[in-house]
Design an enzyme around this catalytic site. Structure first.
Site, mmCIF file in Angstrom:
data_model
loop_
_atom_site.group_PDB
_atom_site.id
_atom_site.type_symbol
_atom_site.label_atom_id
_atom_site.label_comp_id
_atom_site.label_asym_id
_atom_site.label_seq_id
_atom_site.Cartn_x
_atom_site.Cartn_y
_atom_site.Cartn_z
ATOM 1 C CE1 TYR A 61 -3.970 -2.152 1.164
ATOM 2 C CE2 TYR A 61 -2.191 -3.385 2.202
ATOM 3 C CZ TYR A 61 -3.503 -3.306 1.769
ATOM 4 O OH TYR A 61 -4.341 -4.378 1.942
ATOM 5 C CG HIS A 108 -9.813 -3.665 -2.175
ATOM 6 N ND1 HIS A 108 -9.835 -4.978 -1.770
ATOM 7 C CD2 HIS A 108 -11.069 -3.201 -2.008
ATOM 8 C CE1 HIS A 108 -11.056 -5.296 -1.375
ATOM 9 N NE2 HIS A 108 -11.825 -4.247 -1.509
ATOM 10 C CE LYS A 145 -4.797 -7.069 -4.930
ATOM 11 N NZ LYS A 145 -5.845 -6.067 -4.764
#
Lengths: 392, 392
Positions: free
Chosen positions: A236, A251, A282
């Site tokens: 993140y 997410h 991703k």
């Protein structure tokens, strides 16, 4: 009628000399013209036989099949992987040229810029117990465990996605070591040194894994396990928090996979990791930790396989109207790729200012392409790349 | 007020004796009742402290925290993996009981029946060249290559998903060996023995891979590379053909992954392979080749971790109204699992007539469950299992 190829048995050169053939191949950017004759690379000649219905003969009129020609070049490394990846690009109506034609920096490479930053943790005094068999630390002081989780997203307080449920915090092995080094954690039953030894014995290339974790964490990124996404970590950006806003779970958008320089990975396993990331939408980041080596470029013998021209508005790029876009590295499913080898290849691509395209021929001769883009992470000595599945 | 646990420092037994606590835990099917007192397993006691706000004291009134209690049992194997998987099941409102309570065949296991069959190939006389570096055979006799592909789906004639494009057939390493053994293939440049040696040197556990390929092929199944789906093979049922019907490509529904008995696989890698299959909606088949070993069951010390009760119509199953459904094996992300170890565990599950549930605790203490179902493949000596991701 197909094209006629002439094989010179003395030097194994394959040429095309009939005027209409020469003109057809010139238009298609095949081979190298010299005094009205075109000299073909083995892959080009094989392609002519396989796809363009070419006939190949020698001085005395003997005919040569695909296998006859391929057998002459049997000693060449990954001949079929090269042929099949070459063929795929050509089958798409796009131009491929030999690697040795690369002669300058083409200014084509794209760099992805990531935020830098730094990270400091408050001077807590944390106490925990380390569970050797599970490689997990438990902090059962509710207040500290909760704050650590909510403020820094270190550890898992309570229950995954239900932090209110339970009173203990679990730190994974990377978080444990990070806090022992930088966060004033002490353990009732052991010390950093013992944990370090245990982790390195249990997990292959643990040092590389941890160093990537620390590298990003020190810049404020949050790294948690990537287990659900088939990679080592999910990541993140700085500022991310596990506290739900409007009851929405944050997410991650990126996952990080570590490819140690000394390790060798089966292409199929490597590809599997990228596939999972792709299936969950991703961005896949490959980290090659450790000191960058000095790599020598030999312009006459590039490590990479083919110069690829791509498309442009209204048509395709050619050596006449444009420049190569990618440098292709040809691989096959059952091959092993080393971390250092990949680092070298990507260094070479950078040298030529091209984008790296990994082309993998599977056992069924279908080709999968991955574009590799260099990441600029300020203050990091490691190499990082975004790898993306691509349909040319 | 929470429950009070009493720790006996002499034998480290944890009991509950206050009448209202005893009645609460009895209703929840925790521990073992003996003369009005409940004796708890360590996982149950930890759960009480972590989730049920229990207080734990000893004879002299000292209080024990989660870590204090866990530290007493620190020598137990995978204590936290067991605790976290136990906790997850309990958090779902479902009942868990200790492994040693398993005492008979519960008749719960489901077997998946697959078709048997046999496979014979016509007596062709095929000729090819084997490319050692690529582990591929090329047959450039157009007619044979095409028939082999269309009739048996062996090799890839022409181009992947465009068989009309090109004139050569490519056989992968498994197809090459299969045809050398069973299909009258001869190679211009080498022999079976040399290829066998090369393949085994290059590919880890190649013998196991090939034996699974041959095992299914001999029964008429079609096996092609599973590269696109992250596994060793994808598999089509007997009768499948690569010739498109109504221009529709046949999609495989199953993939096969080989787990050699002697190999050890990181749980996270293992799980990654299942995830890719799941994301493309294919059934994941795990093959454990080689001779089944004689496995001894010790009823007092099962290899598996917990007996799980599940749901039934209108409620949950309990030891009072039903029988266990699953036998859970608790694992963690960073652990290595061996092929033989898994075979043993699955043998034990069969012995008790339960379904196998693999529960994996990731580094963030989130649990992933996989149900394992035995496959009956007539005439095969190998073990095969369907593995499916499950949300209990």
């Amino acid at each position: 009628m197909g094209i006629t190829l002439y094989l010179n048995r003395k030097n194994n050169e394959i040429i095309v000399k009939e005027p209409q053939d020469v003109s057809s191949l010139t238009n298609g950017f095949y081979g190298k013209m010299d005094k009205g004759i075109i000299h073909l690379q083995p892959e080009e000649a094989l392609y002519m036989i396989d796809i363009r219905n070419a006939k190949c003969i020698d001085e005395t009129g003997n005919t040569y099949t695909f296998n006859d020609i391929a057998s002459i070049f049997l000693k060449r490394k990954k001949l079929l992987a090269r042929y099949l990846t070459f063929k795929d690009w050509r089958d798409r109506g796009l131009i491929v040229r030999p690697n040795f034609e690369a002669h300058r920096n083409y200014g084509r490479s794209t760099t992805k810029k990531y935020k830098g930053g730094d990270f400091k943790i408050d001077a807590y005094s944390l106490q925990g117990v380390f569970f050797f068999d599970d490689l997990i630390t438990i902090i059962d002081d509710e207040a500290s465990g909760k704050e650590l989780y909510e403020k820094y997203w270190i550890g898992q307080f309570g229950t995954y996605k239900a932090a209110h449920r339970g009173k203990i915090a679990k730190l994974d092995i990377h978080e444990t070591i990070y806090l022992l080094k930088h966060g004033n954690l002490s353990l009732k039953n052991t010390k950093l040194k013992e944990i370090w030894v245990e982790a390195n014995e249990r997990i292959k290339y643990f040092e590389d894994m941890y160093s990537v974790y620390e590298n990003w964490r020190n810049k404020g990124y949050v790294l948690k396990t990537g287990f659900k996404f088939g990679t080592h970590f999910r990541i993140y950006f700085p500022g991310a928090s596990p506290i739900r806003e409007n009851d929405e779970w944050i997410h991650s958008r990126h996952v990080v996979h570590i490819f140690p320089r000394k390790s060798k990975m089966l292409i199929s396993e490597w590809s599997r990791a990228i596939r999972v990331a792709h299936s969950v939408k991703k961005t896949f980041i490959l980290a090659i930790p450790g000191k960058k080596l000095e790599i020598k470029i030999n312009p006459k013998k590039p490590r990479l396989d083919f110069l690829l021209y791509h498309r442009k508005k209204g048509g395709i790029e050619t050596p006449k109207n444009g420049q190569p876009r990618f440098f292709m590295y040809s691989l096959s499913e059952d091959e092993y790729l080393g971390g250092e080898e990949l680092a070298e290849v990507l260094f070479e691509v950078k040298y030529y200012g091209l984008e790296a395209l990994l082309a993998i021929a599977d056992r069924e001769s279908s080709i999968t392409f991955y574009v590799v883009k260099r990441i600029e992470l300020p203050g990091s000595d490691y190499e990082h790349y975004e790898i993306e599945w691509m349909q040319p």
